[in-house]
Each structure stands twice: as C-alpha cells, then as structure tokens.
Design a protein around this motif. Structure first.
Motif, PDB file in Angstrom:
ATOM      1  N   ALA A  35       0.825  -1.204   0.000  1.00  0.00           N
ATOM      2  CA  ALA A  35       0.000   0.000   0.000  1.00  0.00           C
ATOM      3  C   ALA A  35       0.861   1.257   0.000  1.00  0.00           C
ATOM      4  N   ALA A  36       1.926   1.248   0.779  1.00  0.00           N
ATOM      5  CA  ALA A  36       2.809   2.413   0.842  1.00  0.00           C
ATOM      6  C   ALA A  36       3.454   2.687  -0.513  1.00  0.00           C
ATOM      7  N   PHE A  37       3.930   1.636  -1.170  1.00  0.00           N
ATOM      8  CA  PHE A  37       4.540   1.831  -2.487  1.00  0.00           C
ATOM      9  C   PHE A  37       3.497   2.224  -3.528  1.00  0.00           C
ATOM     10  N   ALA A  38       2.262   1.731  -3.381  1.00  0.00           N
ATOM     11  CA  ALA A  38       1.214   2.098  -4.330  1.00  0.00           C
ATOM     12  C   ALA A  38       0.848   3.575  -4.218  1.00  0.00           C
ATOM     13  N   ALA A  39       0.993   4.135  -3.045  1.00  0.00           N
ATOM     14  CA  ALA A  39       0.685   5.556  -2.854  1.00  0.00           C
ATOM     15  C   ALA A  39       1.833   6.462  -3.296  1.00  0.00           C
ATOM     16  N   ALA A  40       3.047   5.922  -3.347  1.00  0.00           N
ATOM     17  CA  ALA A  40       4.239   6.728  -3.614  1.00  0.00           C
ATOM     18  C   ALA A  40       4.211   7.519  -4.928  1.00  0.00           C
ATOM     19  N   PRO A  41       3.732   6.962  -6.042  1.00  0.00           N
ATOM     20  CA  PRO A  41       3.767   7.730  -7.292  1.00  0.00           C
ATOM     21  C   PRO A  41       3.048   9.073  -7.238  1.00  0.00           C
ATOM     22  N   ASP A  42       2.051   9.203  -6.371  1.00  0.00           N
ATOM     23  CA  ASP A  42       1.307  10.463  -6.302  1.00  0.00           C
ATOM     24  C   ASP A  42       2.049  11.543  -5.534  1.00  0.00           C
ATOM     25  N   VAL A  43       3.291  11.260  -5.152  1.00  0.00           N
ATOM     26  CA  VAL A  43       4.107  12.307  -4.544  1.00  0.00           C
ATOM     27  C   VAL A  43       4.356  13.430  -5.545  1.00  0.00           C
ATOM     28  N   ASP A  44       4.160  13.147  -6.841  1.00  0.00           N
ATOM     29  CA  ASP A  44       4.352  14.192  -7.843  1.00  0.00           C
ATOM     30  C   ASP A  44       3.350  15.336  -7.680  1.00  0.00           C
ATOM     31  N   MET A  45       2.254  15.099  -6.948  1.00  0.00           N
ATOM     32  CA  MET A  45       1.281  16.158  -6.709  1.00  0.00           C
ATOM     33  C   MET A  45       1.793  17.200  -5.726  1.00  0.00           C
ATOM     34  N   ALA A  46       2.949  16.961  -5.139  1.00  0.00           N
ATOM     35  CA  ALA A  46       3.540  17.974  -4.258  1.00  0.00           C
ATOM     36  C   ALA A  46       3.776  19.270  -5.019  1.00  0.00           C
ATOM     37  N   TYR A  47       4.013  19.150  -6.315  1.00  0.00           N
ATOM     38  CA  TYR A  47       4.237  20.355  -7.123  1.00  0.00           C
ATOM     39  C   TYR A  47       2.981  21.211  -7.196  1.00  0.00           C
ATOM     40  N   ALA A  48       1.822  20.604  -6.972  1.00  0.00           N
ATOM     41  CA  ALA A  48       0.569  21.357  -7.022  1.00  0.00           C
ATOM     42  C   ALA A  48       0.504  22.408  -5.928  1.00  0.00           C
ATOM     43  N   LEU A  49       1.282  22.232  -4.861  1.00  0.00           N
ATOM     44  CA  LEU A  49       1.280  23.223  -3.788  1.00  0.00           C
ATOM     45  C   LEU A  49       1.786  24.579  -4.278  1.00  0.00           C
ATOM     46  N   VAL A  50       2.592  24.542  -5.332  1.00  0.00           N
ATOM     47  CA  VAL A  50       3.052  25.807  -5.932  1.00  0.00           C
ATOM     48  C   VAL A  50       1.852  26.599  -6.436  1.00  0.00           C
ATOM     49  N   GLY A  51       0.911  25.897  -7.054  1.00  0.00           N
ATOM     50  CA  GLY A  51      -0.285  26.563  -7.546  1.00  0.00           C
ATOM     51  C   GLY A  51      -1.154  27.094  -6.428  1.00  0.00           C
ATOM     52  N   LEU A  73       0.744  19.428 -14.467  1.00  0.00           N
ATOM     53  CA  LEU A  73       1.920  19.677 -15.309  1.00  0.00           C
ATOM     54  C   LEU A  73       2.911  18.515 -15.214  1.00  0.00           C
ATOM     55  N   VAL A  74       2.902  17.834 -14.080  1.00  0.00           N
ATOM     56  CA  VAL A  74       3.834  16.714 -13.883  1.00  0.00           C
ATOM     57  C   VAL A  74       3.130  15.444 -13.429  1.00  0.00           C
ATOM     58  N   HIS A  75       1.863  15.554 -13.064  1.00  0.00           N
ATOM     59  CA  HIS A  75       1.146  14.390 -12.511  1.00  0.00           C
ATOM     60  C   HIS A  75       0.978  13.299 -13.562  1.00  0.00           C
ATOM     61  N   ARG A  76       1.120  12.054 -13.097  1.00  0.00           N
ATOM     62  CA  ARG A  76       0.955  10.871 -13.940  1.00  0.00           C
ATOM     63  C   ARG A  76       1.982  10.808 -15.070  1.00  0.00           C
ATOM     64  N   ALA A  77       3.155  11.280 -14.789  1.00  0.00           N
ATOM     65  CA  ALA A  77       4.225  11.227 -15.792  1.00  0.00           C
ATOM     66  C   ALA A  77       5.323  10.278 -15.308  1.00  0.00           C
ATOM     67  N   MET A  78       6.490  10.819 -14.968  1.00  0.00           N
ATOM     68  CA  MET A  78       7.642   9.964 -14.677  1.00  0.00           C
ATOM     69  C   MET A  78       7.447   9.012 -13.495  1.00  0.00           C
ATOM     70  N   THR A  79       6.707   9.421 -12.473  1.00  0.00           N
ATOM     71  CA  THR A  79       6.540   8.547 -11.307  1.00  0.00           C
ATOM     72  C   THR A  79       5.552   7.414 -11.558  1.00  0.00           C
ATOM     73  N   HIS A  80       4.812   7.484 -12.674  1.00  0.00           N
ATOM     74  CA  HIS A  80       3.801   6.473 -12.980  1.00  0.00           C
ATOM     75  C   HIS A  80       4.272   5.498 -14.064  1.00  0.00           C
ATOM     76  N   SER A  81       5.555   5.409 -14.263  1.00  0.00           N
ATOM     77  CA  SER A  81       6.106   4.571 -15.324  1.00  0.00           C
ATOM     78  C   SER A  81       6.230   3.110 -14.888  1.00  0.00           C
ATOM     79  N   VAL A  82       5.665   2.207 -15.688  1.00  0.00           N
ATOM     80  CA  VAL A  82       5.838   0.784 -15.410  1.00  0.00           C
ATOM     81  C   VAL A  82       7.182   0.295 -15.926  1.00  0.00           C
ATOM     82  N   VAL A  83       7.869   1.143 -16.684  1.00  0.00           N
ATOM     83  CA  VAL A  83       9.210   0.814 -17.161  1.00  0.00           C
ATOM     84  C   VAL A  83      10.227   1.026 -16.041  1.00  0.00           C
ATOM     85  N   LEU A  84      10.081   2.131 -15.320  1.00  0.00           N
ATOM     86  CA  LEU A  84      11.015   2.451 -14.244  1.00  0.00           C
ATOM     87  C   LEU A  84      10.638   1.793 -12.920  1.00  0.00           C
TER      88      LEU A  84
END
Length: 316
Positions: A35-51, A73-84
């Motif tokens: 569960a912890a790792f499944a939640a990790a990709p959404d850390v990219d939403m931290a950039y939304a605090l700028v807005g 602008l960054v959500h669901r991009a690099m942190t959501h890669s099944v390649v990485l």
C-alpha cells in the motif's frame, strides 16, 4: 483515486498472502508495504502546492482548480512509469538488504540505480523532472527504510510488494483524468484515452466513485478477516441514514471529473454518522462506537449515499 491505489494494493497482496496460508501479522505487513509503495507515485502532486501558494483567491473551488491545473503539469508522468517501476523496486529491496545486513555494497548499488532513474528524468524532462523524480526516489527509500525497521520482511518480499504497488498504481488512473505515461521515458503511448463507465459525465464520475468504494470495501473485508472481526457485527443500522443523501441531487451541481468537489466532500461527510455516539433509550447512557464499528458503519453509510444519489440522478 489517491486512497484507492493504496487500499487496492493492500487488498491484493494481503488477501493473496492470507489465501496462501501466511499468518495474519505477516500478511498485514506485506499488504501495508504494498500500500505504501502504491501511494508513492502520487508524490508528484507535491508540485501542485506551488499553484495553491500562488493562487490569488481564497475561494475553495478556485484554489482546488489551481491545485489540479498546477499538479497536472507533472502528474501521472515519470513517477507512474511501469518501465522504471521494476528498477525502483529492485533498489528498494537492495536498500533494505544493505541496511539489515550492514553491507555497503547493496546500499551503493541501490543508490546507483536510483541516481540513474533521477538522471533519466532530468534528461527527458529537465529540471522539473529531476526535482519530482528525486522526491519520488526519496519516498521509495523512506518506505524501504520503514520496512526494514518495522517489519521482518526480506529483500525478495520487499521487491515483490514494491513492484505490485508501483505497477498497479497507473492502471487505477485509467478511470480518471488523462492516462498516465506508463512507458516513460520512452515517447510511446500505451493507452491514449481514459476508460469510461458512461458517455454521461456524471454517471462516469459516479462509476469511478463506486469503483473506489469497491476497492476500499475489498481492503476492509481482508482486514476484518485477518483481525478476526465480523462485518455483520461491525455495521450499525444507522448506516441506512445515508439514503437521505439522495435529496442532494437537487442541492449540488451534477458532479463530473472536472467538478467533483461538492459531491465528494458532501458524500464523504455522510460517513460521520459512523462516529456519532449512541444514546440508550432505557439506560440513557451515551456510548461511543469503537473504531472498527465507526469505520464500517461510516463506509456503509457513504456507499448507501452514493447509490441513493445515483438512483435519484437517473430518475430526476
């Protein structure tokens, strides 16, 4: 789907472990790490605090809109890669092994893998990609560190749970918003459009909401089974009060994925009925429900409320 990602991974891993005969304590540990790792990709939403910080208004809906516009602008991009994801999962397992065995070799290998992931993001997405990916790998290391300190899971189990959590996350996002960049850093698209439940935008939102409720129920049932609780004893009849939420179809704007806040916040508020104290008619004593009963009753009330709203919307 922020919550849904974590609870789905928990239900999948902990449920599978229980079916295989793993003891409840270990199954819960496996599910929690997934569960912890499944939640990790959404850390990219931290950039939304700028807005949010730069928003020139105090209106809640406007601030929420600015939050999503900036985050996307960054959500669901690099942190959501099944390649990485497999690379990060291997690094997390190496980190845990290195810390547990006090061997520098594994720690260096884990650091090198994570540094390569950050470097790839920097090359492909520039400084912002570097910042977001660095935050993501820091969270992954933090989860691995917590796994080492708080559980007795080995490196293989850590790799497996991390992989399930990280890979399952982007597939859950296919029902809301734009499809994630699952093949990042490659310039290729796995799915160009999100999956829809209906051409009606409100029914589509309600379908996604129902799917998330279903995943939460699945995780709750797995947890109750592992703890030895009975769902029948945990749900209070007051959950039926959620049916009254149907009248909100006349009071709030029809929700869509673009304007979901009034519906989501109000329907979740219905769940507070689970935490309301009970007053005995004869004894005149006030009794507070235990946490399990409050959670189960509240979730049942929200589920009934969502169903009642859907029916009211269809017949309105």
């Amino acid at each position: 789907m922020f919550v849904g990602h974590a609870v789905f991974a928990f239900a999948l891993v902990a449920g599978a472990a229980a079916v295989r005969g793993v003891d409840s304590s270990r199954a819960l540990s496996l599910g929690a790490v997934a569960a912890a790792f499944a939640a990790a990709p959404d850390v990219d939403m931290a950039y939304a605090l700028v807005g949010v910080v730069s928003a020139q208004t105090t209106d809640a809906l406007s601030v929420a809109s600015q939050f999503w516009q900036t985050g996307n602008l960054v959500h669901r991009a690099m942190t959501h890669s099944v390649v990485l994801a497999p690379v990060v999962a291997v690094a997390a397992a190496l980190w845990l092994r290195g810390r547990r065995l006090r061997r520098r070799r594994e720690l260096v290998a884990a650091g090198a893998l994570l540094a390569s992931v950050v470097a790839i993001a920097a090359v492909v997405s520039g400084g912002l990609g570097l910042l977001i990916m660095a935050l993501f790998v820091a969270v992954a290391v933090g989860i691995a560190e917590g796994t080492e300190r708080l559980t007795d899971l080995g490196s293989r189990e850590t790799f497996s749970t991390a992989l399930v959590g990280l890979v399952s996350h982007p597939f859950g996002d296919l029902f809301t918003g734009l499809p994630p960049a699952m093949l990042y850093p490659f310039d290729a698209t796995l799915l160009a459009d999100r999956l829809s439940f209906s051409v009606d935008p409100t029914l589509n939102l309600l379908g996604a909401f129902g799917l998330e409720l279903l995943t939460i129920w699945l995780a709750l049932l797995v947890s109750l089974s592992l703890f030895g609780y009975s769902l029948r004893d945990a749900v209070d009849g007051r959950a039926a009060l959620g049916a009254g939420y149907a009248v909100s179809v006349l009071l709030i704007p029809a929700p869509t994925l673009e304007l979901s806040y009034p519906f989501v916040f109000s329907v979740l508020a219905v769940g507070m009925v689970g935490a309301a104290p009970r007053v005995g008619i004869r004894s005149r004593r006030v009794e507070l429900p235990d946490r399990i009963a409050a959670l189960c009753t509240g979730l049942a009330a929200v589920s009934i409320a969502g169903f009642a709203y859907t029916v009211a919307y269809l017949v309105a």
